[in-house]
Design an enzyme around this catalytic site. Structure first.
Site, mmCIF file in Angstrom:
data_model
loop_
_atom_site.group_PDB
_atom_site.id
_atom_site.type_symbol
_atom_site.label_atom_id
_atom_site.label_comp_id
_atom_site.label_asym_id
_atom_site.label_seq_id
_atom_site.Cartn_x
_atom_site.Cartn_y
_atom_site.Cartn_z
ATOM 1 N N GLY A 12 -97.234 85.104 -21.544
ATOM 2 C CA GLY A 12 -96.445 84.958 -22.673
ATOM 3 C C GLY A 12 -95.313 83.808 -22.549
ATOM 4 O O GLY A 12 -94.178 83.839 -23.241
ATOM 5 N N SER A 13 -95.387 83.096 -21.599
ATOM 6 C CA SER A 13 -94.563 81.936 -21.200
ATOM 7 C C SER A 13 -94.290 81.085 -22.516
ATOM 8 O O SER A 13 -93.218 80.705 -22.857
ATOM 9 C CB SER A 13 -94.747 81.318 -20.108
ATOM 10 N N ASN A 14 -95.359 80.846 -23.070
ATOM 11 C CA ASN A 14 -95.388 79.882 -24.308
ATOM 12 C C ASN A 14 -94.750 80.633 -25.397
ATOM 13 O O ASN A 14 -93.814 80.074 -26.185
ATOM 14 C CB ASN A 14 -96.695 79.454 -24.985
ATOM 15 N N LYS A 91 -108.721 86.849 -27.941
ATOM 16 C CA LYS A 91 -109.688 87.095 -28.985
ATOM 17 C C LYS A 91 -109.953 86.061 -30.064
ATOM 18 O O LYS A 91 -109.070 85.176 -30.400
ATOM 19 C CB LYS A 91 -109.402 88.426 -29.562
ATOM 20 N N ILE A 93 -110.517 84.727 -34.056
ATOM 21 C CA ILE A 93 -109.752 85.257 -35.007
ATOM 22 C C ILE A 93 -110.731 85.310 -36.058
ATOM 23 O O ILE A 93 -111.892 84.440 -36.175
ATOM 24 C CB ILE A 93 -108.792 83.918 -35.613
ATOM 25 N N ASN A 107 -103.767 76.447 -32.217
ATOM 26 C CA ASN A 107 -103.877 76.970 -30.773
ATOM 27 C C ASN A 107 -103.422 75.720 -29.878
ATOM 28 O O ASN A 107 -103.705 74.504 -30.063
ATOM 29 C CB ASN A 107 -105.368 77.444 -30.673
ATOM 30 N N HIS A 109 -104.435 74.462 -26.051
ATOM 31 C CA HIS A 109 -105.655 74.586 -25.052
ATOM 32 C C HIS A 109 -105.130 73.699 -23.846
ATOM 33 O O HIS A 109 -104.592 72.464 -24.027
ATOM 34 C CB HIS A 109 -106.802 74.069 -25.722
ATOM 35 N N GLU A 179 -97.235 71.870 -21.597
ATOM 36 C CA GLU A 179 -97.428 72.712 -22.757
ATOM 37 C C GLU A 179 -96.016 73.275 -23.416
ATOM 38 O O GLU A 179 -95.588 73.198 -24.613
ATOM 39 C CB GLU A 179 -98.118 74.035 -22.590
HETATM 40 C C1 GRF Z 1 -101.628 78.724 -21.685
HETATM 41 O O1 GRF Z 1 -102.080 77.909 -20.653
HETATM 42 C C2 GRF Z 1 -102.212 78.299 -22.902
HETATM 43 O O2 GRF Z 1 -102.578 76.787 -22.885
HETATM 44 C C3 GRF Z 1 -103.653 78.884 -22.903
HETATM 45 O O3 GRF Z 1 -103.225 80.307 -22.554
HETATM 46 C C4 GRF Z 1 -102.275 79.885 -21.564
HETATM 47 C C5 GRF Z 1 -101.163 81.133 -21.961
HETATM 48 O O4 GRF Z 1 -99.908 80.879 -21.141
HETATM 49 N N1 GRF Z 1 -104.102 78.981 -24.414
HETATM 50 P P1 GRF Z 1 -98.748 81.990 -21.442
HETATM 51 O O5 GRF Z 1 -99.033 83.359 -21.689
HETATM 52 O O6 GRF Z 1 -98.225 81.472 -22.716
HETATM 53 O O7 GRF Z 1 -97.874 81.855 -20.315
#
Ligand code: GRF
Length: 212
Positions: A12-14, A91, A93, A107, A109, A179
């Site tokens: 969940g860092s993003n 998962k 969608i 998304n 990636h 990211e």
């Molecule tokens: C990220 O590297 C994103 O690109 C990929 O999954 C990872 C999720 O990282 N789809 P986080 O859970 O947001 O830290």
């Protein structure tokens, strides 16, 4: 203000980064709900601690996919979700939701698609494959979600030079930093600017200003 659902399965860092961007006024959106398939994921605990509504729906717990889809649609309707933002969601969608939210599901990636993408290419699998390939450039791709894994129209890509990286973990760290820099900025453009999607290409009307 665009109401978004963040779908996430893991660390969940993003998600946290998007939350902070919203709080800082850098991302013009409101967080309606976090959806996860994994009740034990760190992202679930983080969202709860921030008092963001969380809904856990695990497709594998459903005998019938159609009931899962109905429940997921109900969650999106309940929270009045306009856009879906995937942030490490493992998962697929369901197709009914892809067509209901056509070009409103995004998304991120951790590589430069169409290389190093597709089913099974997620997380460290991607960075290991990139490392083993010998590639000196990888990157981040932000794209719309269509019916196929990692094949929707590309919205934005940022290259990351990995010439000096001596392990997949070193690549992962470098890519994740990028990211975090670009996801809020690209989402903000989508929510506030005009653009068009022609086949697989996305064109913004204004000149790019992703970097400060
Ligand atoms: C990220 O590297 C994103 O690109 C990929 O999954 C990872 C999720 O990282 N789809 P986080 O859970 O947001 O830290």
């Amino acid at each position: 203000m665009t109401t978004i659902a963040v779908f996430a399965s893991g660390r969940g860092s993003n998600f946290k980064n998007l939350y902070q961007a919203i709080q800082a006024g850098k991302l013009s959106a409101s967080l309606g709900v976090v959806v996860s398939n994994n009740p034990g994921a760190p992202v679930v605990a983080t969202a709860r601690s921030l008092h963001i509504p969380v809904e856990v729906l695990s497709p594998s717990k459903y005998e019938q996919p159609s009931i899962y889809e109905r429940d997921l649609q109900a969650v999106l309707a309940k929270h009045q979700i306009e856009w879906i933002v995937l942030a490490g969601y493992m998962k697929k969608i369901p197709e009914s939701i892809v067509s209901q939210y056509r070009n409103r599901i995004v998304n991120i990636h951790p590589a430069l698609l169409p290389a190093f993408g597709g089913k099974g290419m997620y997380g460290m699998h991607v960075h290991r494959a990139v490392f083993q390939s010998g590639a000196q450039v990888t990157g981040v791709t932000i794209h719309f979600v269509n019916e196929e894994y990692d094949e929707g129209p590309i919205i934005y890509q940022e290259p990351v030079i990995i010439r000096e990286c001596r392990s997949p973990e070193a690549i992962a760290e470098k890519v994740l930093q990028v990211e975090h820099q670009i996801y809020p900025a690209v989402l903000n453009r989508l929510f506030t600017e005009s653009y068009e999607v022609i086949d697989k290409r996305v064109y913004f009307k204004e000149k790019e200003q992703i970097h400060d």
